[in-house]
Motif scaffolding. Structure first.
Motif, short mmCIF file in Angstrom:
data_model
loop_
_atom_site.label_atom_id
_atom_site.label_comp_id
_atom_site.label_asym_id
_atom_site.label_seq_id
_atom_site.Cartn_x
_atom_site.Cartn_y
_atom_site.Cartn_z
N ASP A 110 31.56 86.86 27.49
CA ASP A 110 33.08 85.75 27.15
C ASP A 110 33.78 85.20 26.53
O ASP A 110 34.25 84.57 25.90
CB ASP A 110 33.00 85.33 28.68
N ASP B 49 41.22 78.50 28.39
CA ASP B 49 42.10 78.87 29.12
C ASP B 49 42.18 80.10 30.39
O ASP B 49 43.28 80.09 30.98
CB ASP B 49 43.20 79.57 28.30
N ARG B 50 41.11 80.35 30.25
CA ARG B 50 41.11 81.85 30.86
C ARG B 50 39.93 81.10 32.64
O ARG B 50 39.06 80.98 32.23
CB ARG B 50 39.61 83.00 30.91
N LEU B 51 41.05 80.68 33.39
CA LEU B 51 40.72 79.76 34.91
C LEU B 51 40.73 80.86 36.08
O LEU B 51 40.48 79.90 36.66
CB LEU B 51 42.01 78.67 34.75
N ASP B 52 40.68 81.62 35.76
CA ASP B 52 40.36 82.47 37.33
C ASP B 52 38.65 82.56 37.59
O ASP B 52 37.57 82.72 36.49
CB ASP B 52 40.96 83.55 36.58
N SER B 53 38.67 82.92 38.30
CA SER B 53 36.84 83.05 38.60
C SER B 53 36.34 81.36 38.46
O SER B 53 35.01 82.23 37.98
CB SER B 53 36.84 84.00 38.86
N LEU B 54 36.80 80.56 38.34
CA LEU B 54 35.07 79.44 37.82
C LEU B 54 34.34 79.02 38.74
O LEU B 54 34.98 79.30 39.85
CB LEU B 54 36.96 78.38 37.21
N GLU C 255 35.05 73.01 39.18
CA GLU C 255 36.66 72.49 38.86
C GLU C 255 36.99 72.25 37.00
O GLU C 255 36.28 72.01 36.68
CB GLU C 255 37.17 71.07 39.39
#
Lengths: 386, 146
Positions: free
Chosen positions: A45, A221-226, A229
């Motif tokens: 990633d 800036d990839r805030l999906d599936s983290l 928080e």
């Protein structure tokens, strides 16, 4: 509307005064992996790096961050070696991400087997330049001490006020299992004043550690599936006056470093100074906390000594500082301690700090640098991206 | 009378200290000290004093600052008494000082010739050069009372 960018993974290795059974690279790669794991991400990633390459090998001429591309086994679209730590690297990474150069950045660094044994003379990296500074036996602590001296002369700031800051910070380190000085103390103001004078007016317990270990954080800036928080970088930037530690420190010339920066970063973050719930101030000396409350506008110039008195700066106070134990008792890794302050801010805002948790913390401020360092950097982090 | 242990010891300096390495830019400063003079750059245009030496004026960016002679007299703007030796062989305590020269610029130095505990902010000081072999150093000492 600025695209939200957040710190989504953090990791620290063991921290100790000396780590002699490992190498810097072993610890830094451990931190790198650990931060990605904390984020629920993997090496595949990562497309941006701001990290030291302490060797062996690597380039003498080009940024150390370049060497990470080969080590990671994947092409990077962004690197930065301005300062590969803390608010500076964070500001650089956020800019690059918003510019579309990359999406996920790892900031990492550390050291091991690099310092002389405790009790020997000070770390080599505290002695700069030899024509106009080093020749006089001046070290970085001495340069910070000269700023404190002038402030005391101009405004009557007292040794007790400075010692109170030091005791507060060290008592936070006492309850932080990650801190080098975990379980040491508790300290009173008198304990600090009774500690040996190192370079007047700074006593031993008012000065930063030198230590070993590593740390890393992931910004994206990839805030999906983290996994956890995301903690948003609301604003970050730097003010630069000179290269570090090369000029005779004159308070009237450099004592206000950070004032203009503070106004700019708070405006960019859409926050007021009253919105900050927890402060991770750069503390090479305890006096620097006093200076920063003044420069950032929490009190007038010269009133910082009075401002920090009492319980205001404690964990339960209105302006809690250096909750991990700061540079005085948590860690100092040559530069990566700047990243560790961001990590503590992230963990405070995530609510992960246990006995040292500032209740309800929603916005944090992290700083780096100071008058003799010739630069000052800030980052404001928050749970809410708007 | 000066107590010898507070005075500058060339042999101690040679073993303990970081030695200055002059550059093309700073050579006039070091040569001036050989001639027992404290030289400093001054802008030909705005007359700003420039220290440490730079290639252009740090106030107005005009090129080619000139080297002028300082009075070598000033006050002790700030000081720090160093008790922990940064390098093996350095004798402590010693005084790191920032001197404000009469012309208004600042430089770092060591204050010698008196007990460190007698040093105070705004103390009048005067240049005292010391030949340590490869360079001559600009130390400062308390100015004699008038």
């Amino acid at each position: 509307m600025k695209r939200p960018v957040a710190v989504v993974g953090v990791y620290e290795t063991r921290q100790a005064k000396r780590i002699t059974d490992s190498t810097a690279m072993a610890l830094i790669t451990e931190a790198f992996r650990g931060a990605l794991d904390d984020a629920g991400l993997s090496v595949s990633d990562v497309d941006g790096v701001a990290a030291e390459w302490p060797g062996p090998g690597g380039s003498d001429v080009l940024p150390g961050s370049m060497d990470w591309a080969h080590q990671l086994g994947r092409p990077l679209s962004w690197i930065s070696d301005t300062i590969t730590a803390g608010p500076v690297a964070l500001a650089d990474a956020v800019s690059a991400i918003r510019n579309g150069q990359c999406s996920t950045v790892v900031i990492a660094g550390g050291q091991a087997s690099a310092l002389p044994q405790p009790g020997a003379n000070v770390a080599a990296y505290t002695q700069f330049e030899n024509e106009f500074i080093g020749v006089w036996g001046a070290t970085t602590p001495t340069e910070f001490a000269l700023i404190a001296r002038r402030h005391m002369d101009l405004f009557g700031t007292t040794p007790e006020q400075i010692a109170h800051v030091a005791a507060t910070i060290r008592n936070n380190g006492r309850i932080n299992p990650s801190a080098v000085m975990y379980r040491r103390g508790p300290y009173s103001v008198q304990d600090v004043l009774d500690s040996p004078m190192v370079c007047s007016p700074m006593h031993l317990l008012e000065l930063s550690l030198v230590s070993e270990g590593a740390a890393a954080m992931v910004v994206t800036d990839r805030l999906d599936s983290l996994k956890k928080e995301p903690i948003f970088v609301l604003g970050a930037g730097s003010e630069i006056r000179s290269n570090s530690y090369l000029n005779p420190p004159v308070y009237e010339e450099v004592g206000d470093i950070g004032r203009d920066l503070g106004e700019r970063v708070f405006a960019n973050a859409c926050r007021g100074i009253e919105d900050i719930d927890v402060f991770e101030f750069y503390d090479p000396t305890a006096f620097e906390v006093i200076r920063q409350f003044e420069v950032l506008g929490y009190c007038k110039e010269g009133e910082g000594g009075h401002f920090v008195e009492g319980g205001r700066i404690g964990l339960n106070g209105s302006h809690p500082i250096n909750t991990d134990g700061g540079l005085l008792s948590h860690a100092h890794l040559r530069i990566t301690q700047m990243t560790q302050k961001v990590i503590e801010a992230v963990q405070q805002l995530r609510g992960e700090c246990g006995p040292r948790q500032v209740q309800g913390a929603a916005n944090a401020l992290v700083s780096a640098g100071g008058p003799p360092a010739g630069f000052y950097s800030l980052a404001i982090l928050g749970r809410d991206s708007s | 009378m000066t107590a010898p242990e507070w005075d500058f010891d060339v042999d101690e300096w040679k073993q303990g200290r970081l030695h200055p390495v002059p550059t093309d830019l700073t050579q006039p400063y070091w040569q001036g000290l050989r001639d027992d003079k404290l030289l400093v750059q001054r802008c030909r245009s705005c007359k700003q004093y420039i220290f440490r030496p730079e290639f252009a004026c740090t106030k107005c960016f005009a090129p080619d600052p000139e080297w002028v002679e300082s009075s070598g007299a000033g006050i002790l703007y700030a000081f720090s008494i160093v008790h922990r030796p940064p390098r093996p062989g350095m004798r402590t305590p010693f005084v790191v000082g920032v001197v404000e020269l009469a012309e208004g610029w600042h430089m770092m130095t060591n204050i010698v010739g008196c007990d460190p505990d007698e040093v105070y902010s705004s103390m009048p000081v005067v240049l005292r050069t010391a030949d340590v072999g490869d360079v001559v150093l600009p130390l400062f000492e308390r100015a004699a009372s008038v």
